[in-house]
Design an enzyme around this catalytic site. Sequence first.
Site, mmCIF file in Angstrom:
data_model
loop_
_atom_site.group_PDB
_atom_site.id
_atom_site.type_symbol
_atom_site.label_atom_id
_atom_site.label_comp_id
_atom_site.label_asym_id
_atom_site.label_seq_id
_atom_site.Cartn_x
_atom_site.Cartn_y
_atom_site.Cartn_z
ATOM 1 C CD GLU A 124 71.032 78.083 5.173
ATOM 2 O OE1 GLU A 124 70.895 78.294 6.331
ATOM 3 O OE2 GLU A 124 71.528 77.076 4.788
ATOM 4 C CE1 TYR A 148 72.155 73.503 15.247
ATOM 5 C CE2 TYR A 148 72.268 74.947 17.411
ATOM 6 C CZ TYR A 148 72.917 74.600 16.181
ATOM 7 O OH TYR A 148 73.675 75.467 15.218
HETATM 8 P P1 FAD Z 1 76.457 78.150 19.826
HETATM 9 O O1 FAD Z 1 75.115 78.783 20.162
HETATM 10 O O2 FAD Z 1 77.778 78.974 20.168
HETATM 11 O O3 FAD Z 1 76.476 76.874 20.600
HETATM 12 C C1 FAD Z 1 77.478 75.814 20.290
HETATM 13 C C2 FAD Z 1 77.457 74.847 21.512
HETATM 14 O O4 FAD Z 1 78.158 75.208 22.684
HETATM 15 C C3 FAD Z 1 76.087 74.278 21.735
HETATM 16 O O5 FAD Z 1 76.107 72.984 22.074
HETATM 17 C C4 FAD Z 1 75.636 75.170 23.162
HETATM 18 O O6 FAD Z 1 74.865 74.399 23.950
HETATM 19 C C5 FAD Z 1 76.925 75.412 23.654
HETATM 20 N N1 FAD Z 1 77.226 76.568 24.388
HETATM 21 C C6 FAD Z 1 76.805 77.756 24.070
HETATM 22 N N2 FAD Z 1 77.160 78.707 24.601
HETATM 23 C C7 FAD Z 1 78.147 78.146 25.491
HETATM 24 C C8 FAD Z 1 78.745 78.455 26.928
HETATM 25 N N3 FAD Z 1 78.723 79.850 27.058
HETATM 26 N N4 FAD Z 1 79.364 77.697 27.603
HETATM 27 C C9 FAD Z 1 79.542 76.445 27.206
HETATM 28 N N5 FAD Z 1 78.736 75.815 26.315
HETATM 29 C C10 FAD Z 1 78.071 76.760 25.401
HETATM 30 N N6 FAD Z 1 77.626 77.335 10.066
HETATM 31 C C11 FAD Z 1 78.567 77.988 9.381
HETATM 32 O O7 FAD Z 1 79.608 77.521 9.378
HETATM 33 N N7 FAD Z 1 78.013 78.958 8.431
HETATM 34 C C12 FAD Z 1 76.823 79.120 8.270
HETATM 35 O O8 FAD Z 1 76.305 80.062 7.457
HETATM 36 C C13 FAD Z 1 75.729 78.379 9.252
HETATM 37 N N8 FAD Z 1 74.370 78.605 9.233
HETATM 38 C C14 FAD Z 1 73.647 77.938 9.977
HETATM 39 C C15 FAD Z 1 72.212 78.431 9.961
HETATM 40 C C16 FAD Z 1 71.386 77.437 10.838
HETATM 41 C C17 FAD Z 1 69.888 78.145 10.952
HETATM 42 C C18 FAD Z 1 72.020 76.600 11.657
HETATM 43 C C19 FAD Z 1 70.918 75.879 12.554
HETATM 44 C C20 FAD Z 1 73.195 76.253 11.706
HETATM 45 C C21 FAD Z 1 74.158 77.005 10.854
HETATM 46 N N9 FAD Z 1 75.431 76.681 10.750
HETATM 47 C C22 FAD Z 1 76.412 77.380 9.986
HETATM 48 C C23 FAD Z 1 76.091 75.828 11.760
HETATM 49 C C24 FAD Z 1 76.596 76.200 13.111
HETATM 50 O O9 FAD Z 1 77.716 77.174 12.785
HETATM 51 C C25 FAD Z 1 76.951 75.027 13.836
HETATM 52 O O10 FAD Z 1 75.983 74.236 14.041
HETATM 53 C C26 FAD Z 1 77.646 75.535 15.225
HETATM 54 O O11 FAD Z 1 78.439 74.000 15.773
HETATM 55 C C27 FAD Z 1 76.982 75.853 16.313
HETATM 56 O O12 FAD Z 1 76.693 77.028 15.945
HETATM 57 P P2 FAD Z 1 75.653 78.002 17.101
HETATM 58 O O13 FAD Z 1 75.608 79.217 16.659
HETATM 59 O O14 FAD Z 1 74.541 77.312 17.322
HETATM 60 O O15 FAD Z 1 76.434 77.603 18.390
#
Ligand code: FAD
Length: 316
Positions: free
Chosen positions: A19, A178
């Site tokens: 990455e 995570y």
């Molecule tokens: P989600 O899957 O939407 O989850 C977020 C939170 O909400 C979690 O606690 C989950 O349990 C909860 N949740 C999910 N769905 C629901 C629902 N329907 N109702 C209630 N709660 C719910 N960030 C950036 O800005 N740019 C990047 O390029 C980037 N790359 C990343 C790459 C990797 C491999 C990882 C692990 C993280 C990256 N991040 C990036 C960080 C990421 O955007 C943050 O960690 C963000 O806070 C969560 O993203 P997610 O897609 O896991 O969220």
Amino acid sequence: MKIIDKLKESVGKTLFSIEILPPQKGKNINDLFRVLDPLMEFKPAFVDVTYHPEEMVYKRRPDGLIEEAPLRKRPGTVGICAAISYKYNVETVPHLVCVGFTKEETEDALFSLYYQGIENLLLLKGDDHSNLQLFKANAHKYASQLVEQVANMNKGHFLHEETLNETQTGFCVGVAGYPEKHFESPNLGTDMKWLKHKVDMGADYIVTQMFFENQKYFDFVKKCRDMDINIPIIPGLKPIDSKAQLKMLPSKFFVELPESLTKEIESCKTTDAVKQAGIEWCIAQSKELKDAGVPVLHYYTMSRSQATVAIAKAIF
Ligand code: FAD
């Protein structure tokens, strides 16, 4: 080629992937190429390029008032993907986020990516560093909703009935997982319930947040399988390269650093010794994961190549 097909093709073999971050606004793209050149020798299966939402910055004006202004510090994810694919003939995976986009803007961005020949996406909620609610009114709140939108486009279903539905985009979709739970979740079980939802919405594979004890990854994979999450789970690894990261990584990424690693880094007398200790820890992690048959070892380079090159030399 889709990541998921690459993984099917290479069963029994552990692939190498990285990455990188787009350069800071105003920096020369050749700096990024200098980072990538030595890494390309190890033939990464794919290169992820992060997406950085707009942040609010505050500037003091000459009259003493504070001015609020939006600023994107690292623009150009899609352009960087195109430049890298063109220069190195390697698969690139742009990250796409919910933060700051309406559903329509997302649809338009997805069409642009499709026309450009991008086949792989990592779909995320996105970090809202500014805590300023940069979610727009008609935006997705969770990554699962973005996954659902892409899954619909893959079937030729778009947001509005006026759109001609003669095309199916066919994106391969990765999502984040995570092993130590997402920081907003009350517990790992709840977080994994939502991870399962992302998978049910159409995710093809999971990339994990960094972790420094392999047992956390192994436990996470077991829990996923017990919950009927059966897609590939790619471990994400980060070599520590400064003492400052002992504080920064737990506070920014909500991950735990084992005591033995912390003690070792703290006892280092020079920056080079810290880097070497970080490399050795990551090599040991990588070897164990490879022996366990993980599909890919994915390295968070933070756009620095030295440590990842040393690790790749030892592992691939
Ligand atoms: P989600 O899957 O939407 O989850 C977020 C939170 O909400 C979690 O606690 C989950 O349990 C909860 N949740 C999910 N769905 C629901 C629902 N329907 N109702 C209630 N709660 C719910 N960030 C950036 O800005 N740019 C990047 O390029 C980037 N790359 C990343 C790459 C990797 C491999 C990882 C692990 C993280 C990256 N991040 C990036 C960080 C990421 O955007 C943050 O960690 C963000 O806070 C969560 O993203 P997610 O897609 O896991 O969220």
